[in-house]
Design a protein around this motif. Structure first.
Motif, PDB file in Angstrom:
ATOM      1  N   TYR A  99       0.322  -1.262  -0.245  1.00 59.35           N
ATOM      2  CA  TYR A  99      -0.144  -0.088  -0.214  1.00 59.35           C
ATOM      3  C   TYR A  99       1.234   0.958   0.025  1.00 59.35           C
ATOM      4  O   TYR A  99       0.760   2.243  -0.633  1.00 59.35           O
ATOM      5  CB  TYR A  99      -0.912  -0.227   1.479  1.00 59.35           C
ATOM      6  CG  TYR A  99      -1.652  -1.390   1.334  1.00 59.35           C
ATOM      7  CD1 TYR A  99      -2.645  -1.284   0.471  1.00 59.35           C
ATOM      8  CD2 TYR A  99      -1.251  -1.958   2.338  1.00 59.35           C
ATOM      9  CE1 TYR A  99      -3.156  -2.842   1.010  1.00 59.35           C
ATOM     10  CE2 TYR A  99      -1.757  -3.127   2.827  1.00 59.35           C
ATOM     11  CZ  TYR A  99      -2.868  -3.821   1.680  1.00 59.35           C
ATOM     12  OH  TYR A  99      -3.612  -4.700   1.339  1.00 59.35           O
ATOM     13  N   ALA A 100       1.853   1.431   0.450  1.00 59.80           N
ATOM     14  CA  ALA A 100       2.913   2.458   0.732  1.00 59.80           C
ATOM     15  C   ALA A 100       4.363   2.496   0.727  1.00 59.80           C
ATOM     16  O   ALA A 100       5.012   1.142   1.107  1.00 59.80           O
ATOM     17  CB  ALA A 100       2.156   2.857   1.892  1.00 59.80           C
ATOM     18  N   ILE A 101       5.548   3.000   0.044  1.00 60.30           N
ATOM     19  CA  ILE A 101       6.540   2.995   0.400  1.00 60.30           C
ATOM     20  C   ILE A 101       7.211   4.186   1.457  1.00 60.30           C
ATOM     21  O   ILE A 101       6.613   5.538   1.803  1.00 60.30           O
ATOM     22  CB  ILE A 101       6.735   3.600  -0.793  1.00 60.30           C
ATOM     23  CG1 ILE A 101       6.793   3.169  -2.238  1.00 60.30           C
ATOM     24  CG2 ILE A 101       8.498   3.396  -1.116  1.00 60.30           C
ATOM     25  CD1 ILE A 101       6.772   3.755  -3.360  1.00 60.30           C
ATOM     26  N   ALA A 102       7.876   4.123   2.259  1.00 62.43           N
ATOM     27  CA  ALA A 102       8.506   4.951   3.017  1.00 62.43           C
ATOM     28  C   ALA A 102      10.125   5.086   2.979  1.00 62.43           C
ATOM     29  O   ALA A 102      10.797   3.898   2.675  1.00 62.43           O
ATOM     30  CB  ALA A 102       8.557   4.552   5.020  1.00 62.43           C
ATOM     31  N   ILE A 103      10.745   6.387   2.032  1.00 55.24           N
ATOM     32  CA  ILE A 103      12.237   6.348   2.595  1.00 55.24           C
ATOM     33  C   ILE A 103      12.481   7.519   3.310  1.00 55.24           C
ATOM     34  O   ILE A 103      12.102   8.103   4.147  1.00 55.24           O
ATOM     35  CB  ILE A 103      12.596   7.054   0.860  1.00 55.24           C
ATOM     36  CG1 ILE A 103      11.106   6.108  -0.004  1.00 55.24           C
ATOM     37  CG2 ILE A 103      13.907   7.584   0.749  1.00 55.24           C
ATOM     38  CD1 ILE A 103      11.842   6.925  -1.248  1.00 55.24           C
ATOM     39  N   TRP A 104      13.336   7.054   4.167  1.00 52.03           N
ATOM     40  CA  TRP A 104      14.727   7.303   5.653  1.00 52.03           C
ATOM     41  C   TRP A 104      15.877   8.526   5.124  1.00 52.03           C
ATOM     42  O   TRP A 104      16.030   7.747   4.315  1.00 52.03           O
ATOM     43  CB  TRP A 104      14.371   7.196   6.381  1.00 52.03           C
ATOM     44  CG  TRP A 104      14.948   6.156   6.673  1.00 52.03           C
ATOM     45  CD1 TRP A 104      16.389   5.855   7.040  1.00 52.03           C
ATOM     46  CD2 TRP A 104      14.616   4.631   6.491  1.00 52.03           C
ATOM     47  NE1 TRP A 104      17.081   4.170   6.895  1.00 52.03           N
ATOM     48  CE2 TRP A 104      15.415   3.661   6.354  1.00 52.03           C
ATOM     49  CE3 TRP A 104      13.332   3.832   5.694  1.00 52.03           C
ATOM     50  CZ2 TRP A 104      15.686   2.459   6.090  1.00 52.03           C
ATOM     51  CZ3 TRP A 104      13.030   2.992   5.366  1.00 52.03           C
ATOM     52  CH2 TRP A 104      14.462   1.434   5.362  1.00 52.03           C
ATOM     53  N   CYS A 105      15.542   9.786   4.689  1.00 50.65           N
ATOM     54  CA  CYS A 105      17.103  10.599   4.517  1.00 50.65           C
ATOM     55  C   CYS A 105      17.306  11.052   5.504  1.00 50.65           C
ATOM     56  O   CYS A 105      17.520  11.474   6.616  1.00 50.65           O
ATOM     57  CB  CYS A 105      16.581  11.487   3.596  1.00 50.65           C
ATOM     58  SG  CYS A 105      16.079  10.481   2.060  1.00 50.65           S
ATOM     59  N   ALA A 106      18.893  11.579   4.994  1.00 46.72           N
ATOM     60  CA  ALA A 106      19.541  12.742   6.050  1.00 46.72           C
ATOM     61  C   ALA A 106      19.447  14.371   5.857  1.00 46.72           C
ATOM     62  O   ALA A 106      19.306  15.231   6.832  1.00 46.72           O
ATOM     63  CB  ALA A 106      20.991  12.038   6.032  1.00 46.72           C
ATOM     64  N   SER A 107      18.211  14.287   5.098  1.00 46.50           N
ATOM     65  CA  SER A 107      18.235  15.943   4.245  1.00 46.50           C
ATOM     66  C   SER A 107      16.774  15.669   5.116  1.00 46.50           C
ATOM     67  O   SER A 107      16.016  15.120   5.231  1.00 46.50           O
ATOM     68  CB  SER A 107      18.469  16.158   3.198  1.00 46.50           C
ATOM     69  OG  SER A 107      20.175  16.450   2.463  1.00 46.50           O
ATOM     70  N   ASP A 108      16.540  17.648   5.180  1.00 42.45           N
ATOM     71  CA  ASP A 108      15.060  17.231   5.332  1.00 42.45           C
ATOM     72  C   ASP A 108      14.728  17.550   4.082  1.00 42.45           C
ATOM     73  O   ASP A 108      14.839  18.780   3.128  1.00 42.45           O
ATOM     74  CB  ASP A 108      15.299  19.464   6.149  1.00 42.45           C
ATOM     75  CG  ASP A 108      13.545  19.049   6.790  1.00 42.45           C
ATOM     76  OD1 ASP A 108      12.725  18.825   5.813  1.00 42.45           O
ATOM     77  OD2 ASP A 108      13.932  20.323   7.323  1.00 42.45           O
ATOM     78  N   LEU A 109      13.738  16.686   3.415  1.00 37.35           N
ATOM     79  CA  LEU A 109      13.399  16.928   2.471  1.00 37.35           C
ATOM     80  C   LEU A 109      12.050  17.682   1.982  1.00 37.35           C
ATOM     81  O   LEU A 109      12.038  18.454   1.389  1.00 37.35           O
ATOM     82  CB  LEU A 109      12.178  15.531   2.438  1.00 37.35           C
ATOM     83  CG  LEU A 109      13.398  14.412   1.945  1.00 37.35           C
ATOM     84  CD1 LEU A 109      12.425  12.393   2.731  1.00 37.35           C
ATOM     85  CD2 LEU A 109      14.230  14.152   1.568  1.00 37.35           C
ATOM     86  N   SER A 110      11.690  18.251   3.667  1.00 42.01           N
ATOM     87  CA  SER A 110      10.106  19.661   3.219  1.00 42.01           C
ATOM     88  C   SER A 110      10.814  20.559   3.032  1.00 42.01           C
ATOM     89  O   SER A 110      10.293  21.514   2.146  1.00 42.01           O
ATOM     90  CB  SER A 110       9.749  19.269   4.786  1.00 42.01           C
ATOM     91  OG  SER A 110       9.019  18.694   5.326  1.00 42.01           O
ATOM     92  N   ALA A 111      12.656  21.030   3.495  1.00 45.96           N
ATOM     93  CA  ALA A 111      12.552  21.811   3.440  1.00 45.96           C
ATOM     94  C   ALA A 111      12.830  22.339   2.051  1.00 45.96           C
ATOM     95  O   ALA A 111      13.301  22.941   1.217  1.00 45.96           O
ATOM     96  CB  ALA A 111      14.231  22.689   3.801  1.00 45.96           C
TER      97      ALA A 111
END
Length: 826
Positions: free
Chosen positions: A658-670
């Motif tokens: 149903y979904a995909i989750a990706i985690w990052c070191a950078s602020d994706l929202s910014a």
């Protein structure tokens, strides 16, 4: 009105029956010289419709040798149909000989069947390919009148269907007047299947016959008072409800989607089976003896429940089944219709089925499936162009039977529907591969399997090639297996066998080699309905002893996971996006969606919701395509490549149905807010071009896919007389050959076959492309301060430790509570 012979008419009258209209229509079409595709619901008498022309013909004209060849997708189905066919033949007093031929049939009987065949032979696509590889195949099949293909929809979407289509084309050449009757209950596009069966037996077109529909099934979703988990697939919360359900019914079939789930559910039920009700386990890794014992008990009405996988979901009529229970989401409407049909098995009475979702997303999927089944909707897959590796295997098999002429073989092959568009140039490349291994492998004599004779025919290079072919025929490439043998708890010391192990013990079945490789002596696991302790391995057998461990491991199997169908995926998006659809949902699931609407937004039916939020020292991107695990895993890989280029510093990802989750070191929202990259660019469908090619070149997926193609094509052989290659040996051999071909002959026919397999099956590229087109310029970004309720299930998949048994459920429950508290700002 089609007339029946007096013998058959009297048999119907004695039973108090009358032949159904579609059964007579099949008989009339056959008498007129047509092949037939019969679409009929469960309980409509498909089996009798398929064999009525054979019975009538054999009454009118006694026939020496093989008259009718019946082919099914399951060994168990062939055995069951033979049992059901022999009863009316016996009651009519007919001297019609019926036999089965599967991998479980004793070798002596299989050998005898080639020289003294029955009138009706029940078999599988693999056994047909094996029979066609013998020099006497022309004599065996030369006077064949009819071919019956049961549950055709289950075959045509796989390489087994490719092998079957080529086999039917060869039978049509050996016996030009043969006709095909195909039977199926669940078909989304019957016209394609009509063309599929009619292609090799032209010129008369196949006739499509629809039987009247049966009673509408009675469907429900388990309304448990217990809390539906946020994640997980065991449905352990529902076990007490399931036991009460079993007590209220005569015989219940409990379907699960994987063998691991089957083992775990069986143990959970047995642990609370205080009344010692007869409950059984049935899946493909169990020994033949154990499966036949369960089947006999069902026929005799001596069993209350069977926990099973797809081994019992097609066409089989094992006694009176009152209820079908689907544990976990069904993943497809057609598959669920097939399973629902196992209950009752009478056309005029409704089948009863119950869905048991294992987690909250699966509640939505079960609701979509319930609506689809009630509407009679179909979402079975379409047949695809035939595999080139299967074609290579078939060409070698033909040459094992007799020297082959390239022109005649090309004409025969292209008469099969999956290969109707194969060019002569591609056929010649496959033929060259079979004869030499291809340009890069020509120097190695072991790859030269065919030789061209002065008369222009292609012959096998030596008799050993035919022996090797027959040992390795087939298109089902399972992970390397070890036999599991039950012994007393002693016997393996420093690699030697002593005591009872030297003579062996009771065979429980087979288990995948890679699972056993993870164990040390004394480790316990569930298998065959028992808890066993690992004692050791000798050659191709794993020895185990009984154990009373309270925390056994659960064997994991590489196969058996179904992809979420496009049809049901759209149903889930529709339910979530419209609050009017929530009325039928359980309170706790409806409240979950309300929480999502409060904390974030709800995914739209035609758009894509992308949430970004910080958590701990990482930044997360979670999106909800609802396109199934295969498509999501591919999309996750491609998204991380693009995020790397955009300096998003991705650290990893996880995908569910149903979904995909990706985690990052950078602020994706910014990054999104400041315009460093746009989500429209991130999800642009051009990622399926160069990005996909670059990833495939770097990934281990291509090598794994190549190994399967190499095994099917005969380039690498699993089995040799008296021995079998281990998984490591197969992998090493295929990896070395892949590297050679990729470096020196990148356009090799097997590299081409590998790329197509990766794109069409393992990666779901076509479906992913459709999804990316659907969401183009319809991406909704929601920056959040914390995790959303809808993201909780997919984040529970991140970094999960391999915890087994009840402990796993407890850990998931605790983690879910922590995450939802975090989502609500508590």
């Amino acid at each position: 009105m089609t007339a029946l012979s007096p013998i058959v008419e009297d048999w119907f009258s004695a039973k108090g029956w009358a032949a159904r209209s579609h059964q007579l229509d099949v008989l009339a079409a056959e008498r007129a010289g047509h092949s037939v595709l019969l679409i009929a619901p469960t309980g409509a008498g498909k089996t009798l419709a398929g064999f009525l022309p054979s019975i009538e013909d054999l009454i009118a004209t006694p026939h020496d040798g093989l008259h009718t060849l019946y082919i099914s997708p399951l060994k168990a189905l062939a055995v069951d149909v033979a049992r059901n066919l022999m009863a009316p033949i016996s009651e009519m007093g007919l001297k019609i000989k019926v036999e089965t031929r599967t991998g479980d049939t004793p070798a002596a009987r299989r050998q005898r069947q080639r020289f003294d065949p029955p009138n009706v032979l029940m078999t599988t696509p693999e056994q047909l390919a094996l029979l066609l590889s013998h020099a006497d195949s022309a004599r065996l099949f030369g006077n064949l009148k009819r071919i019956v293909l049961d549950e055709l929809h289950a075959l045509v979407t796989s390489k087994r269907g490719d092998l079957l289509a080529l086999g039917v084309a060869r039978l049509a050449r050996l016996s030009p007047h043969v006709r095909v009757t195909a039977l199926s209950a669940t078909v989304a596009e019957p016209e394609i299947l009509r063309e599929w069966i009619g292609a090799p037996v032209a010129p008369r077109p196949a006739v499509l016959i629809h039987a009247p529909g049966g009673a509408t099934p009675e469907l429900s979703i388990l309304a448990s008072e217990d809390r539906v988990p946020w994640a997980g697939h065991s449905a352990a919360y529902a076990v007490p409800d399931l036991m009460e359900t079993i007590k209220r019914h005569g015989t219940t079939l409990l379907f699960v989607n994987t063998r691991s789930q089957a083992e775990m559910l069986f143990q959970n039920l047995w642990a609370i089976n205080e009344e010692a009700l007869p409950i059984a386990l049935h899946h493909g890794s169990l020994s033949v003896e154990q499966r036949r014992k369960v089947e006999s008990a069902m026929v005799g009405g001596n069993i209350r429940a069977v926990v099973c996988t797809s081994t019992l979901d097609m066409g089989i009529d094992w006694g009176d089944v009152d209820l079908v229970v689907q544990i976990g989401a069904p993943k497809g409407a057609s598959r669920m219709l097939q399973r629902v049909g196992r209950a009752n098995h009478r056309l005029d009475e409704p089948s009863k089925a119950m869905f048991v979702p294992a987690n909250r997303f699966e509640v939505l999927e079960c609701e979509a499936a319930l609506e689809a089944v009630a509407a009679g909707a179909q979402d079975s897959e379409r047949p695809l162009p035939g595999g080139l590796d299967v074609l290579a295997q078939h060409i070698l098999g033909l040459a094992c039977a007799a020297p082959l002429d390239a022109d005649a073989t090309f004409a025969e092959v292209t008469s099969a529907w999956p290969y109707r568009e194969v060019s002569r140039e591609k056929f010649d490349r496959v033929l060259d591969f079979v004869s030499t291994g291809g340009y890069a492998l020509k120097a190695y004599e072991r790859f030269a399997k065919l030789r061209k004779t002065p008369d222009g025919l292609w012959r096998i290079a030596n008799p050993q090639i035919a022996q090797q072919y027959r040992l390795n025929v087939g298109t089902i490439v399972e992970e390397p297996m070890l036999k599991v043998r039950l012994v007393r708890a002693r016997g393996i010391k420093k690699g030697a066998t002593t005591g009872p192990i030297g003579r062996g013990g009771r065979m429980l079945g087979e288990i995948e080699e890679y699972f056993i490789d993870q164990l040390v002596r004394g480790d316990t696991f569930m298998f065959g309905g028992e808890i066993v302790a690992f004692e050791g391995v000798v050659e191709t057998e794993a020895y185990v002893s009984r154990s009373f461990s309270q925390n056994p491991k659960i064997p994991s199997y590489m196969g058996g996971k179904f992809p979420l169908s496009t049809f049901l995926a759209d149903g889930v998006r529709r339910i979530i996006s419209d609050r009017d659809n929530w009325r039928a949902l359980p309170d706790q699931v409806r409240e979950w969606l309300e929480l999502q609407a409060f904390a974030s937004v709800l995914p739209g039916r035609e758009s894509l919701l992308v949430e970004t939020f910080p958590r701990a020292d990482k930044h997360y991107l979670v999106c909800y395509p609802f396109e199934g695990r295969l498509a999501h895993q591919t999309l996750g890989m491609l998204l991380t490549r693009r995020l790397e280029r955009a300096r998003g510093q991705p650290l990893g990802f996880v995908a569910s149905d149903y979904a995909i989750a990706i985690w990052c070191a950078s602020d994706l929202s910014a990054l999104i807010r400041t315009g460093r990259f746009s989500l429209d660019q991130l999800f642009d469908e051009d990622m399926l071009g160069d990005d996909l090619e670059a990833w495939l070149d770097e990934s281990a997926l291509m090598k794994r896919t190549f190994r399967n193609c190499a095994i099917i094509s005969g380039l690498i052989e699993r089995r040799h007389p008296g021995k079998e290659k281990s998984g490591r040996q197969l992998t090493m051999s295929s990896d070395i050959i892949y590297d050679v071909l990729y470096r020196h002959e990148p356009d090799h026919i097997l590299i081409e076959a590998t790329r197509r397999d990766a794109a069409r099956g393992l990666l779901d590229i076509e479906r992913l492309g459709t999804a990316l087109k659907r969401i183009r310029r319809h991406i909704q970004h929601k920056p959040l301060e914390r995790i959303s309720p809808l993201a909780v299930p997919v984040l529970l998949d991140i970094g999960r430790e391999p915890i087994f048994g009840e402990g796993r459920e407890a850990v998931l429950r605790e983690a879910a509570e922590d995450l939802i508290a975090e989502a609500m700002g508590r």
